[in-house]
Motif scaffolding. Sequence first.
Motif, PDB file in Angstrom:
ATOM      1  N   ASP A  88       0.849  -1.182   0.000  1.00  9.71           N
ATOM      2  CA  ASP A  88       0.000   0.000   0.000  1.00  9.71           C
ATOM      3  C   ASP A  88       0.885   1.232   0.000  1.00  9.71           C
ATOM      4  O   ASP A  88       2.039   1.198   0.483  1.00  9.71           O
ATOM      5  N   CYS A  89       0.352   2.339  -0.497  1.00  9.01           N
ATOM      6  CA  CYS A  89       1.195   3.533  -0.569  1.00  9.01           C
ATOM      7  C   CYS A  89       1.379   4.196   0.793  1.00  9.01           C
ATOM      8  O   CYS A  89       2.211   5.091   0.933  1.00  9.01           O
ATOM      9  N   ASP A  90       0.640   3.742   1.821  1.00  8.16           N
ATOM     10  CA  ASP A  90       0.828   4.277   3.169  1.00  8.16           C
ATOM     11  C   ASP A  90       1.771   3.396   3.981  1.00  8.16           C
ATOM     12  O   ASP A  90       1.581   3.186   5.179  1.00  8.16           O
ATOM     13  N   THR A  91       2.798   2.867   3.304  1.00 11.48           N
ATOM     14  CA  THR A  91       3.800   2.051   3.975  1.00 11.48           C
ATOM     15  C   THR A  91       5.180   2.685   3.816  1.00 11.48           C
ATOM     16  O   THR A  91       5.381   3.589   2.995  1.00 11.48           O
ATOM     17  N   LYS A  92       6.126   2.188   4.590  1.00 11.72           N
ATOM     18  CA  LYS A  92       7.529   2.586   4.486  1.00 11.72           C
ATOM     19  C   LYS A  92       8.378   1.344   4.702  1.00 11.72           C
ATOM     20  O   LYS A  92       8.255   0.673   5.727  1.00 11.72           O
ATOM     21  N   VAL A  93       9.226   1.028   3.730  1.00 11.16           N
ATOM     22  CA  VAL A  93      10.054  -0.168   3.798  1.00 11.16           C
ATOM     23  C   VAL A  93      11.278   0.119   4.654  1.00 11.16           C
ATOM     24  O   VAL A  93      12.020   1.082   4.394  1.00 11.16           O
ATOM     25  N   LEU A 119       4.450  -2.484  11.430  1.00 13.51           N
ATOM     26  CA  LEU A 119       4.567  -1.596  12.579  1.00 13.51           C
ATOM     27  C   LEU A 119       3.795  -0.316  12.306  1.00 13.51           C
ATOM     28  O   LEU A 119       3.700   0.141  11.163  1.00 13.51           O
ATOM     29  N   TYR A 120       3.229   0.254  13.364  1.00 12.90           N
ATOM     30  CA  TYR A 120       2.650   1.588  13.242  1.00 12.90           C
ATOM     31  C   TYR A 120       3.770   2.620  13.106  1.00 12.90           C
ATOM     32  O   TYR A 120       4.958   2.320  13.297  1.00 12.90           O
ATOM     33  N   GLY A 121       3.380   3.839  12.807  1.00 12.73           N
ATOM     34  CA  GLY A 121       4.375   4.885  12.643  1.00 12.73           C
ATOM     35  C   GLY A 121       5.205   5.149  13.877  1.00 12.73           C
ATOM     36  O   GLY A 121       6.347   5.631  13.774  1.00 12.73           O
ATOM     37  N   ASP A 122       4.673   4.818  15.056  1.00 13.43           N
ATOM     38  CA  ASP A 122       5.432   5.018  16.297  1.00 13.43           C
ATOM     39  C   ASP A 122       6.293   3.814  16.655  1.00 13.43           C
ATOM     40  O   ASP A 122       6.913   3.780  17.721  1.00 13.43           O
ATOM     41  N   GLY A 123       6.326   2.802  15.762  1.00 15.71           N
ATOM     42  CA  GLY A 123       7.174   1.637  15.984  1.00 15.71           C
ATOM     43  C   GLY A 123       6.520   0.499  16.734  1.00 15.71           C
ATOM     44  O   GLY A 123       7.146  -0.544  16.922  1.00 15.71           O
ATOM     45  N   LEU A 125       3.796  -2.650  17.395  1.00 16.78           N
ATOM     46  CA  LEU A 125       3.348  -3.749  16.553  1.00 16.78           C
ATOM     47  C   LEU A 125       1.932  -3.529  16.042  1.00 16.78           C
ATOM     48  O   LEU A 125       1.037  -3.156  16.794  1.00 16.78           O
ATOM     49  N   GLN A 126       1.720  -3.795  14.774  1.00 14.12           N
ATOM     50  CA  GLN A 126       0.380  -3.844  14.207  1.00 14.12           C
ATOM     51  C   GLN A 126      -0.005  -5.312  14.055  1.00 14.12           C
ATOM     52  O   GLN A 126       0.747  -6.098  13.477  1.00 14.12           O
ATOM     53  N   LEU A 127      -1.149  -5.675  14.581  1.00 16.51           N
ATOM     54  CA  LEU A 127      -1.598  -7.072  14.537  1.00 16.51           C
ATOM     55  C   LEU A 127      -2.189  -7.342  13.154  1.00 16.51           C
ATOM     56  O   LEU A 127      -3.381  -7.178  12.923  1.00 16.51           O
ATOM     57  N   SER A 128      -1.351  -7.813  12.255  1.00 14.12           N
ATOM     58  CA  SER A 128      -1.711  -7.873  10.841  1.00 14.12           C
ATOM     59  C   SER A 128      -2.037  -9.272  10.340  1.00 14.12           C
ATOM     60  O   SER A 128      -2.375  -9.437   9.164  1.00 14.12           O
ATOM     61  N   CYS A 129      -1.927 -10.291  11.192  1.00 13.25           N
ATOM     62  CA  CYS A 129      -2.207 -11.675  10.790  1.00 13.25           C
ATOM     63  C   CYS A 129      -3.537 -12.114  11.402  1.00 13.25           C
ATOM     64  O   CYS A 129      -3.845 -11.754  12.541  1.00 13.25           O
ATOM     65  N   ARG A 130      -4.257 -12.932  10.673  1.00 11.33           N
ATOM     66  CA  ARG A 130      -5.569 -13.368  11.129  1.00 11.33           C
ATOM     67  C   ARG A 130      -5.885 -14.786  10.647  1.00 11.33           C
ATOM     68  O   ARG A 130      -5.371 -15.220   9.616  1.00 11.33           O
ATOM     69  N   PRO A 131      -6.769 -15.503  11.365  1.00  8.87           N
ATOM     70  CA  PRO A 131      -7.449 -16.650  10.758  1.00  8.87           C
ATOM     71  C   PRO A 131      -8.548 -16.121   9.837  1.00  8.87           C
ATOM     72  O   PRO A 131      -8.924 -14.952   9.909  1.00  8.87           O
ATOM     73  N   ILE A 224       8.078  -3.583   8.032  1.00 12.85           N
ATOM     74  CA  ILE A 224       7.581  -2.500   7.192  1.00 12.85           C
ATOM     75  C   ILE A 224       6.614  -1.665   8.027  1.00 12.85           C
ATOM     76  O   ILE A 224       5.776  -2.220   8.754  1.00 12.85           O
ATOM     77  N   ILE A 225       6.731  -0.370   7.948  1.00  7.29           N
ATOM     78  CA  ILE A 225       5.804   0.514   8.646  1.00  7.29           C
ATOM     79  C   ILE A 225       4.529   0.643   7.818  1.00  7.29           C
ATOM     80  O   ILE A 225       4.570   0.834   6.608  1.00  7.29           O
ATOM     81  N   HIS A 226       3.394   0.528   8.497  1.00 10.55           N
ATOM     82  CA  HIS A 226       2.094   0.753   7.882  1.00 10.55           C
ATOM     83  C   HIS A 226       1.409   1.827   8.705  1.00 10.55           C
ATOM     84  O   HIS A 226       1.035   1.592   9.849  1.00 10.55           O
ATOM     85  N   TYR A 227       1.248   2.998   8.129  1.00 11.17           N
ATOM     86  CA  TYR A 227       0.838   4.154   8.912  1.00 11.17           C
ATOM     87  C   TYR A 227      -0.609   4.104   9.357  1.00 11.17           C
ATOM     88  O   TYR A 227      -0.976   4.699  10.358  1.00 11.17           O
ATOM     89  N   TYR A 228      -1.467   3.389   8.595  1.00  6.66           N
ATOM     90  CA  TYR A 228      -2.877   3.375   8.940  1.00  6.66           C
ATOM     91  C   TYR A 228      -3.354   1.959   9.195  1.00  6.66           C
ATOM     92  O   TYR A 228      -3.042   1.042   8.436  1.00  6.66           O
ATOM     93  N   GLU A 229      -4.123   1.807  10.254  1.00  8.66           N
ATOM     94  CA  GLU A 229      -4.727   0.520  10.571  1.00  8.66           C
ATOM     95  C   GLU A 229      -5.868   0.244   9.601  1.00  8.66           C
ATOM     96  O   GLU A 229      -6.489   1.161   9.067  1.00  8.66           O
ATOM     97  N   ARG A 230      -6.114  -1.054   9.353  1.00  6.71           N
ATOM     98  CA  ARG A 230      -7.279  -1.431   8.567  1.00  6.71           C
ATOM     99  C   ARG A 230      -8.515  -0.771   9.178  1.00  6.71           C
ATOM    100  O   ARG A 230      -8.719  -0.819  10.389  1.00  6.71           O
ATOM    101  N   GLU A 231      -9.314  -0.153   8.343  1.00  9.85           N
ATOM    102  CA  GLU A 231     -10.367   0.730   8.828  1.00  9.85           C
ATOM    103  C   GLU A 231     -11.427  -0.002   9.638  1.00  9.85           C
ATOM    104  O   GLU A 231     -11.845  -1.092   9.289  1.00  9.85           O
ATOM    105  N   ARG A 232     -11.854   0.640  10.721  1.00 14.43           N
ATOM    106  CA  ARG A 232     -13.081   0.235  11.384  1.00 14.43           C
ATOM    107  C   ARG A 232     -14.215   1.086  10.826  1.00 14.43           C
ATOM    108  O   ARG A 232     -14.023   2.254  10.513  1.00 14.43           O
ATOM    109  N   LYS A 233     -15.375   0.506  10.732  1.00 12.90           N
ATOM    110  CA  LYS A 233     -16.483   1.189  10.087  1.00 12.90           C
ATOM    111  C   LYS A 233     -17.592   1.504  11.088  1.00 12.90           C
ATOM    112  O   LYS A 233     -18.089   0.613  11.763  1.00 12.90           O
TER     113      LYS A 233
END
Length: 284
Positions: A88-93, A119-123, A125-131, A224-233
């Motif tokens: 995604d373009c809101d990432t940083k390698v 990782l979030y922008g503050d370093g 952990l982003q919980l990015s794995c799921r069943p 990889i930094i991912h600045y935005y969490e998957r959206e809650r609606k």
Amino acid sequence: MPDLSIGLLTYKSPDLLDNVLTSIAETRGDLDAEVIVIDNASNDRTVDMVHEKFPWVKLVCNDQNRGVAVGRNQILREATGRYIIFLDCDTKVLPGALQTLVETMDARPEISCCGPKLLYGDGTLQLSCRPFPAPLNIAIEGTFLRDWFPNSGYVKNYTLEDWDHNDIREVDWMYGAAMMFRREVFDVVGDFDEGFFYQYEDIDIFFRAAQHGLKTIYIPQAEIIHYYERERKALFHNKIHIHIRSILRYLRKDYYGRFWRSRRVGGGHAVNSNDQPRVPQARP
């Protein structure tokens, strides 16, 4: 053939795209990689910025925004690498991340798909794995309901927050912000489903891979930094119709099992180097 094709999809986000392309340029080192950017009719300064600052990028400009799945399929058609990573373009390698993903996949021929630690922008952990989610997981995770049950075992079993996220593990799916595949995977499972305009196209592609017995692993040594969490609606928002349509398409196509419990296809266990290969064979 390059080792890696790096594909990015952008829509009216020139500053974010500038940031991630700069990080790729600064960290890819001697990795043989190509970069492909699909601009989904941004109609802003994005195209000029890429031409001026990153002339080595292969840029494809669409005349309308046809969604994420269509854009990722365009990346597939342009890519020539042994592996394809979608960012995604809101990432940083971060340094070494791309090399680590390629080297790990080279060393583990039984693995078809992988992704890094996000990782979030503050370093943190982003919980990015799921069943794979059941309907109730979707209702809780995608809305304010998760805030009502933060310590629920049901919630934690889905977010996997009690895992040690420093270990390589087999998972069902991970956020599409950073996901890598052997290019032969798409010969087996097909392209991204263009019926998903936005969201759930990532879950769907991992689900189809699992149905074919293809393994996905989480590789935390790559970050990889991912600045935005998957959206809650919230109940009402300007993308509610798109979000609901994606949910219903996922449930109709991919969901199976009981209403209450997510279905673990990948198993979630630590990866054993003695696991038998299930990766698709490259075309001659």
